[in-house]
Motif scaffolding. Structure first.
Motif, PDB file in Angstrom:
ATOM      1  N   VAL A 205     -56.535  -3.536 -20.529  1.00 45.86           N
ATOM      2  CA  VAL A 205     -55.540  -2.321 -20.347  1.00 45.86           C
ATOM      3  C   VAL A 205     -54.436  -2.845 -20.724  1.00 45.86           C
ATOM      4  O   VAL A 205     -54.156  -4.179 -20.862  1.00 45.86           O
ATOM      5  CB  VAL A 205     -56.356  -1.946 -18.976  1.00 45.86           C
ATOM      6  CG1 VAL A 205     -57.454  -1.397 -18.260  1.00 45.86           C
ATOM      7  CG2 VAL A 205     -55.235  -3.247 -18.378  1.00 45.86           C
ATOM      8  N   PHE A 238     -59.411   3.237 -12.655  1.00 45.79           N
ATOM      9  CA  PHE A 238     -58.804   3.222 -13.558  1.00 45.79           C
ATOM     10  C   PHE A 238     -59.085   4.790 -14.003  1.00 45.79           C
ATOM     11  O   PHE A 238     -60.021   5.824 -14.098  1.00 45.79           O
ATOM     12  CB  PHE A 238     -59.183   2.741 -14.760  1.00 45.79           C
ATOM     13  CG  PHE A 238     -58.229   3.579 -16.540  1.00 45.79           C
ATOM     14  CD1 PHE A 238     -56.887   2.683 -16.678  1.00 45.79           C
ATOM     15  CD2 PHE A 238     -58.803   4.037 -16.729  1.00 45.79           C
ATOM     16  CE1 PHE A 238     -56.399   3.069 -17.563  1.00 45.79           C
ATOM     17  CE2 PHE A 238     -57.658   4.563 -18.609  1.00 45.79           C
ATOM     18  CZ  PHE A 238     -57.029   3.953 -18.131  1.00 45.79           C
ATOM     19  N   GLU A 240     -57.023   7.808 -16.915  1.00 46.98           N
ATOM     20  CA  GLU A 240     -56.564   8.686 -17.819  1.00 46.98           C
ATOM     21  C   GLU A 240     -56.045  10.486 -17.573  1.00 46.98           C
ATOM     22  O   GLU A 240     -54.901  10.629 -18.273  1.00 46.98           O
ATOM     23  CB  GLU A 240     -57.470   9.117 -18.778  1.00 46.98           C
ATOM     24  CG  GLU A 240     -58.148   7.920 -19.070  1.00 46.98           C
ATOM     25  CD  GLU A 240     -58.775   7.952 -19.899  1.00 46.98           C
ATOM     26  OE1 GLU A 240     -59.133   8.915 -21.200  1.00 46.98           O
ATOM     27  OE2 GLU A 240     -59.480   7.062 -20.920  1.00 46.98           O
ATOM     28  N   GLY A 244     -52.022   7.674 -17.968  1.00 46.86           N
ATOM     29  CA  GLY A 244     -53.017   6.605 -17.929  1.00 46.86           C
ATOM     30  C   GLY A 244     -53.033   5.591 -16.239  1.00 46.86           C
ATOM     31  O   GLY A 244     -51.707   5.285 -16.087  1.00 46.86           O
ATOM     32  N   GLU A 245     -53.853   4.921 -15.051  1.00 44.03           N
ATOM     33  CA  GLU A 245     -52.940   3.817 -14.396  1.00 44.03           C
ATOM     34  C   GLU A 245     -54.181   3.584 -13.447  1.00 44.03           C
ATOM     35  O   GLU A 245     -55.325   4.022 -13.715  1.00 44.03           O
ATOM     36  CB  GLU A 245     -52.605   4.856 -13.422  1.00 44.03           C
ATOM     37  CG  GLU A 245     -53.129   6.019 -12.920  1.00 44.03           C
ATOM     38  CD  GLU A 245     -53.015   7.176 -11.586  1.00 44.03           C
ATOM     39  OE1 GLU A 245     -51.657   6.869 -11.133  1.00 44.03           O
ATOM     40  OE2 GLU A 245     -52.899   7.849 -10.914  1.00 44.03           O
ATOM     41  N   GLU A 316     -52.479   1.910 -19.708  1.00 44.03           N
ATOM     42  CA  GLU A 316     -53.538   2.830 -20.541  1.00 44.03           C
ATOM     43  C   GLU A 316     -53.702   1.092 -21.218  1.00 44.03           C
ATOM     44  O   GLU A 316     -54.431   0.214 -21.295  1.00 44.03           O
ATOM     45  CB  GLU A 316     -52.455   3.367 -21.855  1.00 44.03           C
ATOM     46  CG  GLU A 316     -51.425   1.970 -22.830  1.00 44.03           C
ATOM     47  CD  GLU A 316     -50.526   2.503 -23.613  1.00 44.03           C
ATOM     48  OE1 GLU A 316     -50.089   1.857 -24.299  1.00 44.03           O
ATOM     49  OE2 GLU A 316     -50.082   3.395 -23.867  1.00 44.03           O
TER      50      GLU A 316
END
Length: 330
Positions: A205, A238, A240, A244-245, A316
Protein backbone atom coordinates in the motif's frame (compact mmCIF):
# COMPACT_ATOMS: atom_id res chain seq x y z
CA UNK A 1 -25.79 50.26 32.50
CA UNK A 2 -26.31 52.51 35.53
CA UNK A 3 -24.41 51.66 38.66
CA UNK A 4 -25.06 52.70 42.22
CA UNK A 5 -22.62 55.58 42.10
CA UNK A 6 -24.37 56.94 38.99
CA UNK A 7 -27.59 57.29 40.99
CA UNK A 8 -25.71 59.08 43.80
CA UNK A 9 -24.19 61.44 41.23
CA UNK A 10 -27.56 62.26 39.67
CA UNK A 11 -29.01 62.83 43.16
CA UNK A 12 -26.18 65.26 43.96
CA UNK A 13 -26.82 67.21 40.77
CA UNK A 14 -30.54 67.44 41.58
CA UNK A 15 -29.79 68.62 45.11
CA UNK A 16 -27.44 71.31 43.77
CA UNK A 17 -30.16 72.59 41.41
CA UNK A 18 -32.76 72.71 44.19
CA UNK A 19 -30.42 74.41 46.68
CA UNK A 20 -29.19 76.88 44.08
CA UNK A 21 -32.72 77.82 43.03
CA UNK A 22 -33.74 78.23 46.66
CA UNK A 23 -30.77 80.53 47.31
CA UNK A 24 -31.55 82.67 44.26
CA UNK A 25 -35.15 83.00 45.43
CA UNK A 26 -34.08 83.68 49.01
CA UNK A 27 -31.75 86.51 47.94
CA UNK A 28 -34.20 87.94 45.40
CA UNK A 29 -31.51 87.46 42.79
CA UNK A 30 -33.94 87.54 39.89
CA UNK A 31 -35.52 90.88 40.93
CA UNK A 32 -32.11 92.37 41.60
CA UNK A 33 -30.82 91.31 38.20
CA UNK A 34 -33.99 92.63 36.52
CA UNK A 35 -33.66 96.06 38.19
CA UNK A 36 -29.98 96.25 37.38
CA UNK A 37 -30.60 95.30 33.75
CA UNK A 38 -33.22 98.08 33.42
CA UNK A 39 -30.56 100.56 34.51
CA UNK A 40 -28.20 99.29 31.79
CA UNK A 41 -30.54 98.78 28.85
CA UNK A 42 -27.83 99.82 26.41
CA UNK A 43 -25.88 96.63 27.29
CA UNK A 44 -28.56 94.35 25.83
CA UNK A 45 -28.39 92.12 28.87
CA UNK A 46 -31.83 90.63 28.18
CA UNK A 47 -30.58 89.15 24.92
CA UNK A 48 -27.55 87.80 26.74
CA UNK A 49 -29.75 86.08 29.31
CA UNK A 50 -31.79 84.49 26.54
CA UNK A 51 -28.59 82.78 25.35
CA UNK A 52 -28.03 81.10 28.71
CA UNK A 53 -30.43 78.15 28.07
CA UNK A 54 -28.63 77.36 24.80
CA UNK A 55 -25.30 77.52 26.62
CA UNK A 56 -26.62 75.19 29.30
CA UNK A 57 -27.87 72.73 26.67
CA UNK A 58 -24.44 72.76 25.02
CA UNK A 59 -22.75 72.14 28.36
CA UNK A 60 -25.09 69.24 29.10
CA UNK A 61 -24.44 67.67 25.68
CA UNK A 62 -20.70 68.17 26.07
CA UNK A 63 -20.80 66.50 29.49
CA UNK A 64 -22.84 63.58 28.17
CA UNK A 65 -20.39 63.02 25.31
CA UNK A 66 -17.43 63.11 27.68
CA UNK A 67 -19.16 60.65 30.01
CA UNK A 68 -19.90 58.32 27.09
CA UNK A 69 -16.27 58.46 25.94
CA UNK A 70 -15.04 57.75 29.45
CA UNK A 71 -17.38 54.78 29.77
CA UNK A 72 -16.23 53.44 26.38
CA UNK A 73 -12.61 53.78 27.41
CA UNK A 74 -13.37 52.12 30.73
CA UNK A 75 -14.95 49.17 28.90
CA UNK A 76 -11.91 48.91 26.62
CA UNK A 77 -9.57 48.98 29.59
CA UNK A 78 -11.62 46.31 31.34
CA UNK A 79 -11.54 44.14 28.21
CA UNK A 80 -7.77 44.61 27.92
CA UNK A 81 -7.40 43.73 31.60
CA UNK A 82 -9.37 40.52 31.15
CA UNK A 83 -7.31 39.60 28.07
CA UNK A 84 -4.08 40.21 29.96
CA UNK A 85 -5.36 38.14 32.87
CA UNK A 86 -6.22 35.29 30.49
CA UNK A 87 -2.79 35.47 28.84
CA UNK A 88 -1.15 35.55 32.25
CA UNK A 89 -3.09 32.46 33.32
CA UNK A 90 -2.09 30.67 30.10
CA UNK A 91 1.55 31.50 30.73
CA UNK A 92 1.26 30.21 34.28
CA UNK A 93 -0.38 27.00 33.01
CA UNK A 94 2.37 26.63 30.39
CA UNK A 95 5.02 27.09 33.04
CA UNK A 96 3.31 24.54 35.28
CA UNK A 97 3.05 22.05 32.42
CA UNK A 98 6.74 22.56 31.62
CA UNK A 99 7.69 21.89 35.22
CA UNK A 100 5.40 18.86 35.29
CA UNK A 101 6.90 17.57 32.05
CA UNK A 102 10.50 17.99 33.26
CA UNK A 103 9.77 16.31 36.57
CA UNK A 104 7.91 13.40 34.99
CA UNK A 105 10.37 13.01 32.12
CA UNK A 106 13.40 12.87 34.44
CA UNK A 107 11.64 10.32 36.64
CA UNK A 108 10.49 8.13 33.75
CA UNK A 109 13.81 8.28 31.87
CA UNK A 110 15.69 7.44 35.06
CA UNK A 111 13.76 4.20 35.59
CA UNK A 112 14.90 2.32 32.43
CA UNK A 113 18.43 3.69 32.82
CA UNK A 114 18.65 2.20 36.30
CA UNK A 115 17.23 -1.05 34.92
CA UNK A 116 19.95 -1.22 32.25
CA UNK A 117 22.74 -0.42 34.72
CA UNK A 118 21.48 -2.99 37.25
CA UNK A 119 21.10 -5.65 34.58
CA UNK A 120 24.71 -5.25 33.41
CA UNK A 121 26.04 -5.18 36.98
CA UNK A 122 24.25 -8.44 37.74
CA UNK A 123 25.46 -9.80 34.40
CA UNK A 124 29.07 -9.40 35.56
CA UNK A 125 28.36 -11.22 38.82
CA UNK A 126 26.43 -14.15 37.36
CA UNK A 127 28.01 -17.24 35.85
CA UNK A 128 24.79 -19.10 35.04
CA UNK A 129 24.08 -18.96 31.32
CA UNK A 130 20.29 -18.94 31.75
CA UNK A 131 20.47 -16.05 34.21
CA UNK A 132 22.78 -14.12 31.90
CA UNK A 133 20.39 -14.55 28.98
CA UNK A 134 17.49 -13.36 31.13
CA UNK A 135 19.48 -10.33 32.30
CA UNK A 136 20.41 -9.46 28.72
CA UNK A 137 16.75 -9.76 27.74
CA UNK A 138 15.73 -7.47 30.61
CA UNK A 139 18.41 -4.94 29.64
CA UNK A 140 17.12 -4.98 26.08
CA UNK A 141 13.56 -4.41 27.31
CA UNK A 142 14.70 -1.44 29.41
CA UNK A 143 16.67 -0.05 26.48
CA UNK A 144 13.64 -0.30 24.21
CA UNK A 145 11.50 1.43 26.81
CA UNK A 146 14.07 4.20 27.07
CA UNK A 147 14.11 4.53 23.29
CA UNK A 148 10.33 4.79 23.14
CA UNK A 149 10.31 7.45 25.85
CA UNK A 150 12.94 9.50 24.02
CA UNK A 151 11.07 9.10 20.72
CA UNK A 152 7.87 10.24 22.43
CA UNK A 153 9.54 13.40 23.72
CA UNK A 154 11.08 14.17 20.32
CA UNK A 155 7.86 13.53 18.42
CA UNK A 156 5.86 15.69 20.78
CA UNK A 157 8.30 18.62 20.75
CA UNK A 158 8.81 18.56 16.98
CA UNK A 159 6.57 20.98 15.12
CA UNK A 160 6.16 19.64 11.60
CA UNK A 161 4.44 21.92 9.14
CA UNK A 162 4.63 19.42 6.27
CA UNK A 163 2.56 16.29 5.91
CA UNK A 164 4.34 12.96 6.54
CA UNK A 165 5.92 11.36 3.44
CA UNK A 166 3.90 8.85 1.46
CA UNK A 167 5.78 5.61 0.92
CA UNK A 168 5.04 2.15 -0.45
CA UNK A 169 5.30 -0.53 2.24
CA UNK A 170 4.09 -3.96 3.22
CA UNK A 171 1.39 -3.91 5.93
CA UNK A 172 2.27 -7.49 6.87
CA UNK A 173 5.92 -6.60 7.51
CA UNK A 174 4.92 -3.51 9.47
CA UNK A 175 2.56 -5.57 11.63
CA UNK A 176 5.29 -8.17 12.27
CA UNK A 177 7.75 -5.47 13.38
CA UNK A 178 5.19 -3.94 15.76
CA UNK A 179 4.45 -7.37 17.22
CA UNK A 180 8.15 -8.22 17.64
CA UNK A 181 8.93 -4.91 19.35
CA UNK A 182 5.97 -5.23 21.73
CA UNK A 183 6.06 -8.97 22.39
CA UNK A 184 8.69 -8.85 25.13
CA UNK A 185 6.87 -6.07 26.99
CA UNK A 186 3.59 -8.03 26.85
CA UNK A 187 5.29 -11.27 27.92
CA UNK A 188 6.89 -9.56 30.92
CA UNK A 189 3.39 -8.68 32.16
CA UNK A 190 1.99 -12.13 31.42
CA UNK A 191 -0.23 -10.92 28.58
CA UNK A 192 -1.14 -12.43 25.23
CA UNK A 193 -0.35 -10.25 22.22
CA UNK A 194 -2.24 -11.19 19.06
CA UNK A 195 -1.66 -9.52 15.70
CA UNK A 196 -3.87 -10.16 12.70
CA UNK A 197 -4.11 -9.00 9.08
CA UNK A 198 -7.46 -8.79 7.33
CA UNK A 199 -7.92 -10.87 4.17
CA UNK A 200 -8.72 -7.81 2.07
CA UNK A 201 -5.39 -6.13 2.85
CA UNK A 202 -3.27 -5.60 -0.33
CA UNK A 203 0.33 -6.90 -0.25
CA UNK A 204 1.59 -3.34 -0.75
CA UNK A 205 0.00 0.00 0.00
CA UNK A 206 1.00 3.62 -0.41
CA UNK A 207 0.54 5.72 2.72
CA UNK A 208 2.16 7.19 5.80
CA UNK A 209 4.15 4.18 7.03
CA UNK A 210 6.05 6.21 9.67
CA UNK A 211 2.80 7.50 11.15
CA UNK A 212 1.15 4.08 11.15
CA UNK A 213 4.16 2.47 12.84
CA UNK A 214 4.42 5.19 15.49
CA UNK A 215 0.69 5.10 16.20
CA UNK A 216 0.61 1.31 16.43
CA UNK A 217 3.60 1.15 18.80
CA UNK A 218 2.18 3.84 21.07
CA UNK A 219 -1.31 2.31 21.20
CA UNK A 220 0.00 -1.21 21.81
CA UNK A 221 2.46 0.00 24.45
CA UNK A 222 -0.29 1.98 26.14
CA UNK A 223 -2.64 -1.02 26.07
CA UNK A 224 0.00 -3.30 27.60
CA UNK A 225 0.77 -0.82 30.39
CA UNK A 226 -2.87 -0.55 31.44
CA UNK A 227 -3.80 -4.23 31.12
CA UNK A 228 -3.23 -6.51 34.12
CA UNK A 229 -4.62 -9.75 32.73
CA UNK A 230 -5.94 -11.06 29.43
CA UNK A 231 -4.29 -9.68 26.35
CA UNK A 232 -3.97 -7.13 23.57
CA UNK A 233 -5.14 -7.60 20.00
CA UNK A 234 -3.88 -5.65 16.97
CA UNK A 235 -5.68 -5.81 13.64
CA UNK A 236 -4.92 -4.20 10.28
CA UNK A 237 -7.61 -3.91 7.62
CA UNK A 238 -8.04 -2.03 4.35
CA UNK A 239 -11.08 -0.26 2.98
CA UNK A 240 -11.58 1.20 -0.50
CA UNK A 241 -14.89 2.95 0.23
CA UNK A 242 -15.58 5.81 0.32
CA UNK A 243 -11.83 6.44 -0.03
CA UNK A 244 -8.84 4.18 0.42
CA UNK A 245 -7.72 3.86 4.03
CA UNK A 246 -5.90 1.55 6.39
CA UNK A 247 -7.84 0.70 9.54
CA UNK A 248 -5.77 -0.06 12.63
CA UNK A 249 -7.62 -1.50 15.63
CA UNK A 250 -5.98 -2.02 19.02
CA UNK A 251 -8.12 -3.73 21.67
CA UNK A 252 -7.28 -4.73 25.22
CA UNK A 253 -8.91 -6.32 28.26
CA UNK A 254 -7.53 -3.74 30.69
CA UNK A 255 -9.05 -1.40 33.22
CA UNK A 256 -10.83 0.72 30.62
CA UNK A 257 -11.44 4.46 30.56
CA UNK A 258 -14.21 6.36 32.27
CA UNK A 259 -16.61 8.24 30.00
CA UNK A 260 -15.68 11.58 31.56
CA UNK A 261 -11.97 10.93 30.88
CA UNK A 262 -12.26 10.06 27.20
CA UNK A 263 -12.44 13.73 26.23
CA UNK A 264 -9.10 14.53 27.93
CA UNK A 265 -6.88 11.49 27.33
CA UNK A 266 -5.46 13.02 24.13
CA UNK A 267 -4.21 16.12 25.95
CA UNK A 268 -0.49 16.36 26.81
CA UNK A 269 0.63 15.12 30.26
CA UNK A 270 -2.84 13.72 30.96
CA UNK A 271 -3.12 10.08 31.97
CA UNK A 272 -6.26 8.06 32.45
CA UNK A 273 -7.73 7.56 35.90
CA UNK A 274 -5.42 5.36 37.92
CA UNK A 275 -2.57 5.67 35.42
CA UNK A 276 0.86 6.17 36.92
CA UNK A 277 3.18 5.19 34.09
CA UNK A 278 4.65 6.97 31.12
CA UNK A 279 5.00 10.65 30.29
CA UNK A 280 1.37 11.23 29.45
CA UNK A 281 2.41 12.02 25.86
CA UNK A 282 1.62 8.76 24.04
CA UNK A 283 -2.00 9.43 23.11
CA UNK A 284 -1.26 13.10 22.43
CA UNK A 285 1.41 12.02 19.94
CA UNK A 286 -1.00 9.52 18.43
CA UNK A 287 -3.71 12.13 17.87
CA UNK A 288 -1.27 14.69 16.46
CA UNK A 289 0.30 12.12 14.13
CA UNK A 290 -3.06 10.86 12.87
CA UNK A 291 -4.29 14.39 12.21
CA UNK A 292 -1.06 15.27 10.39
CA UNK A 293 -2.01 12.85 7.60
CA UNK A 294 -5.74 13.71 7.62
CA UNK A 295 -6.66 10.57 9.53
CA UNK A 296 -9.23 9.85 12.22
CA UNK A 297 -9.06 8.18 15.62
CA UNK A 298 -12.00 6.80 17.64
CA UNK A 299 -12.21 5.37 21.17
CA UNK A 300 -14.60 2.86 22.66
CA UNK A 301 -14.13 1.91 26.30
CA UNK A 302 -15.92 0.61 29.35
CA UNK A 303 -14.37 0.63 32.84
CA UNK A 304 -13.33 -2.85 33.88
CA UNK A 305 -13.84 -4.35 30.40
CA UNK A 306 -11.11 -2.80 28.30
CA UNK A 307 -10.73 -0.30 25.47
CA UNK A 308 -10.67 -0.26 21.70
CA UNK A 309 -8.85 2.36 19.62
CA UNK A 310 -9.65 2.56 15.92
CA UNK A 311 -7.39 4.59 13.64
CA UNK A 312 -8.17 5.35 10.00
CA UNK A 313 -5.29 6.62 7.84
CA UNK A 314 -5.65 7.42 4.12
CA UNK A 315 -3.88 4.88 1.90
CA UNK A 316 -4.20 3.22 -1.49
CA UNK A 317 -3.23 -0.13 -2.94
CA UNK A 318 0.17 -0.20 -4.66
CA UNK A 319 2.06 -2.58 -6.91
CA UNK A 320 5.61 -3.94 -7.08
CA UNK A 321 6.62 -1.29 -9.60
CA UNK A 322 6.08 1.45 -7.05
CA UNK A 323 8.98 0.34 -4.85
CA UNK A 324 11.60 2.43 -6.65
CA UNK A 325 9.47 5.54 -6.53
CA UNK A 326 8.84 4.98 -2.86
CA UNK A 327 12.55 4.70 -2.14
CA UNK A 328 13.25 8.08 -3.74
CA UNK A 329 10.59 9.73 -1.61
CA UNK A 330 12.17 8.47 1.57
Amino acid sequence: MFKKWHLWEMGAYGAMIIVGTWLFMRLDAYETFHAWSRMHESWELDELVLALPAVLVCLVLFSLNRVRELRTRARQLEKARLELAEIHERLRALNRSKETFLTTACHELKSPLIGIVNAFELLQLSDDEADREELIELAGLAARKLGLLVDSVLQFSRQESLAPPQTVFSPAELLDSVRDMSQLQARSRGLMLCAGLDDNMPPLVRGSESVLRLVALNLVGNAVRYTDRGGVEVLLAFSEHPAGEIILTVSDTGRGIRAEDIGTIFEPYVRAQGGNKGLGLGLSIVKRSVESCSGLIEVESEPGKGSRFTVRIPAEAASEGDDTEAGTEE
